[in-house]
Design an enzyme around this catalytic site. Structure first.
Site, PDB file in Angstrom:
ATOM      1  N   GLU A  28     -11.295  -6.479   3.089  1.00 10.95           N
ATOM      2  CA  GLU A  28     -10.102  -6.052   3.848  1.00 10.95           C
ATOM      3  C   GLU A  28     -10.394  -6.097   5.344  1.00 10.95           C
ATOM      4  O   GLU A  28     -11.474  -5.743   5.786  1.00 10.95           O
ATOM      5  CB  GLU A  28      -9.710  -4.611   3.482  1.00 10.95           C
ATOM      6  CG  GLU A  28      -8.563  -4.105   4.357  1.00 10.95           C
ATOM      7  CD  GLU A  28      -8.079  -2.686   4.045  1.00 10.95           C
ATOM      8  OE1 GLU A  28      -8.816  -1.907   3.407  1.00 10.95           O
ATOM      9  OE2 GLU A  28      -6.961  -2.369   4.474  1.00 10.95           O
ATOM     10  N   ASP A  66       0.850  -1.196   0.000  1.00  5.27           N
ATOM     11  CA  ASP A  66       0.000   0.000   0.000  1.00  5.27           C
ATOM     12  C   ASP A  66       0.888   1.249   0.000  1.00  5.27           C
ATOM     13  O   ASP A  66       1.610   1.502   0.956  1.00  5.27           O
ATOM     14  CB  ASP A  66      -0.881  -0.019   1.257  1.00  5.27           C
ATOM     15  CG  ASP A  66      -1.937   1.067   1.226  1.00  5.27           C
ATOM     16  OD1 ASP A  66      -1.770   2.046   0.475  1.00  5.27           O
ATOM     17  OD2 ASP A  66      -2.934   0.944   1.953  1.00  5.27           O
ATOM     18  N   ASP A  89     -14.093   3.642   0.083  1.00  2.08           N
ATOM     19  CA  ASP A  89     -14.407   3.497   1.512  1.00  2.08           C
ATOM     20  C   ASP A  89     -15.862   3.939   1.656  1.00  2.08           C
ATOM     21  O   ASP A  89     -16.207   5.084   1.334  1.00  2.08           O
ATOM     22  CB  ASP A  89     -13.475   4.381   2.343  1.00  2.08           C
ATOM     23  CG  ASP A  89     -13.681   4.151   3.830  1.00  2.08           C
ATOM     24  OD1 ASP A  89     -12.706   3.831   4.520  1.00  2.08           O
ATOM     25  OD2 ASP A  89     -14.838   4.307   4.303  1.00  2.08           O
TER      26      ASP A  89
HETATM   27  C1  LIG Z   1      -1.735   1.372   6.079  1.00  2.00           C
HETATM   28  C2  LIG Z   1      -2.152   2.460   5.122  1.00  2.00           C
HETATM   29  O1  LIG Z   1      -1.127   3.388   4.983  1.00  2.00           O
HETATM   30  C3  LIG Z   1      -3.413   3.169   5.577  1.00  2.00           C
HETATM   31  O2  LIG Z   1      -3.211   3.734   6.829  1.00  2.00           O
HETATM   32  C4  LIG Z   1      -4.611   2.237   5.549  1.00  2.00           C
HETATM   33  C5  LIG Z   1      -4.956   1.921   4.140  1.00  2.00           C
HETATM   34  O3  LIG Z   1      -4.686   2.670   3.225  1.00  2.00           O
HETATM   35  C6  LIG Z   1      -5.617   0.663   3.823  1.00  2.00           C
HETATM   36  O4  LIG Z   1      -6.066  -0.034   4.711  1.00  2.00           O
HETATM   37  O5  LIG Z   1      -5.728   0.366   2.627  1.00  2.00           O
HETATM   38 MG   LIG Z   2      -4.854   1.696   1.252  1.00  2.00          MG
END
Ligand SMILES: C[C@H](O)[C@H](O)CC(=O)C(=O)O
Ligand SMILES: [Mg+2]
Length: 398
Positions: free
Chosen positions: A339, A215, A292
């Site tokens: 996720e 990511d 999201d």
């Molecule tokens: C971990 C990533 O940088 C962020 O905080 C969460 C994310 O983007 C994701 O779950 O996808």
């Molecule tokens: Mg992400």
């Protein structure tokens, strides 16, 4: 019999961190430990995303009350400014409307905020109201939200885990592990070498079959992302996530063509509405969309994004959002897995993602969750009464 209407809309702020704003965590949490970001080009903001304010908004909880006293609620990110928008703007458009008119309510909220909205905070606020209305609809009908969406297409959800320990995620039964990129372009070739070494070590730890994803949280440019992707080819990444600024739709399209064979491109966590996702899809810019549901416009909008994606042959694997995503994922053929964000401070245990806000928040066990665990009215969760809420923009009761 006259239809039930929305009697009141209220916005609350929890006294604790965490909740929907999962970046609002105490010091030492993995989520704030040297993770690459667009701000990492400034050395003073490289070690911590909280240093540039990622955690400052906080959680807002939206409540909608029907004329019979039934209450639906939903948390999202947005804190005090989102509470202001909900109480002082959106409430005017929602209070008095029939509780069943989700489409008309959404349209009014979106059109009336266009002059300052379209994406970001205003859409977070709209998403919060929309999700609270779906929760209310489910409670009024005595049915889970997934049933209102047409019913589940699978009996259980399977999850990948996001966190620093894919090795632990594998042992916990998840199908894959997604790690944050820690070293962005400002750390140059040495940064790429560190990333490759770290990922190679993880691959050794998890074995050849387990999915590994990276990511990049908007931190790269096309050239650096392509270079990194090829440097990681031997590691066998399932997908490269959100490598570029969200507005660089064309960069995503160019990058996707330059990725090693078999490596997918995912993005859209910071995108909103069908209009933004339409661009990603029509430009052939992504394989997996990651809206999201608490930010993209809520469930009403996510359904449209999902239909568009399906017609373009793209998967929709929503970003985080716990139970608010699960009810959706259960009902869509083109959302084959979900996720799970590991919100334990060192990412080694499964804990409720929205803690400490909710009661009855289901979590995957063995990397799986039976849809029957979602079979409670609405989204099936309650606010934890031990988490105090204040209402900063209280209005007289209508
Ligand atoms: C971990 C990533 O940088 C962020 O905080 C969460 C994310 O983007 C994701 O779950 O996808
Ligand atoms: Mg992400």
């Amino acid at each position: 019999m006259s239809p039930l209407t929305v009697r009141a809309v209220r916005a609350y702020l929890p006294d604790a961190g965490g909740g929907a704003d999962y970046h609002d965590q105490p010091a030492g949490h993995w989520i704030d430990d040297h993770i690459a970001s667009p701000m990492a080009k400034y050395a003073e903001y490289r070690a911590s995303r909280q240093s540039f304010g990622l955690h400052l908004l906080g959680t807002v909880v939206v409540e909608v009350e029907a004329s019979d006293g039934t209450v639906g609620f939903a948390p999202t990110t947005g804190g005090e400014p989102a509470a202001w928008i909900v109480e002082n703007h959106l409430a005017k458009l929602v209070e008095g409307a029939p509780v069943t008119e989700l489409e008309r309510i959404w349209d009014r909220m979106f059109l009336s905020t266009l002059h300052y909205g379209r994406k970001g905070l205003a859409l977070n606020a709209i998403s919060g109201v929309d999700l609270a209305l779906w929760d209310l609809a489910g409670k009024l009908r005595g049915e889970p939200v997934h049933a209102l969406l047409g019913g589940a297409v699978r009996d259980e959800l399977v999850f990948y885990a996001t966190g620093p320990r894919p090795d632990v995620a594998r042992d916990l039964g998840f199908i894959g592990g997604k790690v944050p990129l820690r070293h962005g372009p400002a750390e140059g070739e040495a940064g790429i070498a560190r990333t490759v070494a770290a990922l190679a070590q993880l691959r050794d730890a998890v074995g050849p079959e387990f999915w590994l994803m990276l990511d990049c949280w908007m931190s790269l440019d096309v050239r650096h992302a392509a270079r990194l992707a090829h440097a990681l080819d031997a590691v066998g990444l399932r997908w490269l996530e959100e490598p570029l600024l969200p507005d660089d739709y064309w960069g995503h399209a160019a990058l996707r063509k330059r990725l090693p064979a078999g490596m997918l491109l995912s993005s859209g966590e910071h995108e909103a509405t069908r209009y933004g996702f339409r661009l990603l899809l029509e430009l052939g810019a992504v394989d997996i969309l990651q809206p999201d549901v608490g930010w993209c416009g809520g469930l009403t909008e996510l359904l449209k994004i999902s239909a568009l994606a399906d017609a373009h042959g793209a998967l929709v694997v929503p970003h985080g959002s716990s139970v608010y995503s699960y009810h959706f994922v259960a009902t869509r053929h083109n959302s084959p897995f979900a996720e799970f964000l590991m919100m334990h401070p060192d990412g080694t245990e499964v804990v409720p993602m929205f803690r400490p806000l909710l009661l009855d928040e289901p979590v995957p066990r063995g990397g799986r969750l039976a849809v029957s665990e979602l079979d409670r009215p609405g989204f099936g969760v309650r606010l934890d009464p031990s988490c105090e809420l204040r209402r900063p923009y209280r209005r007289p009761s209508p």
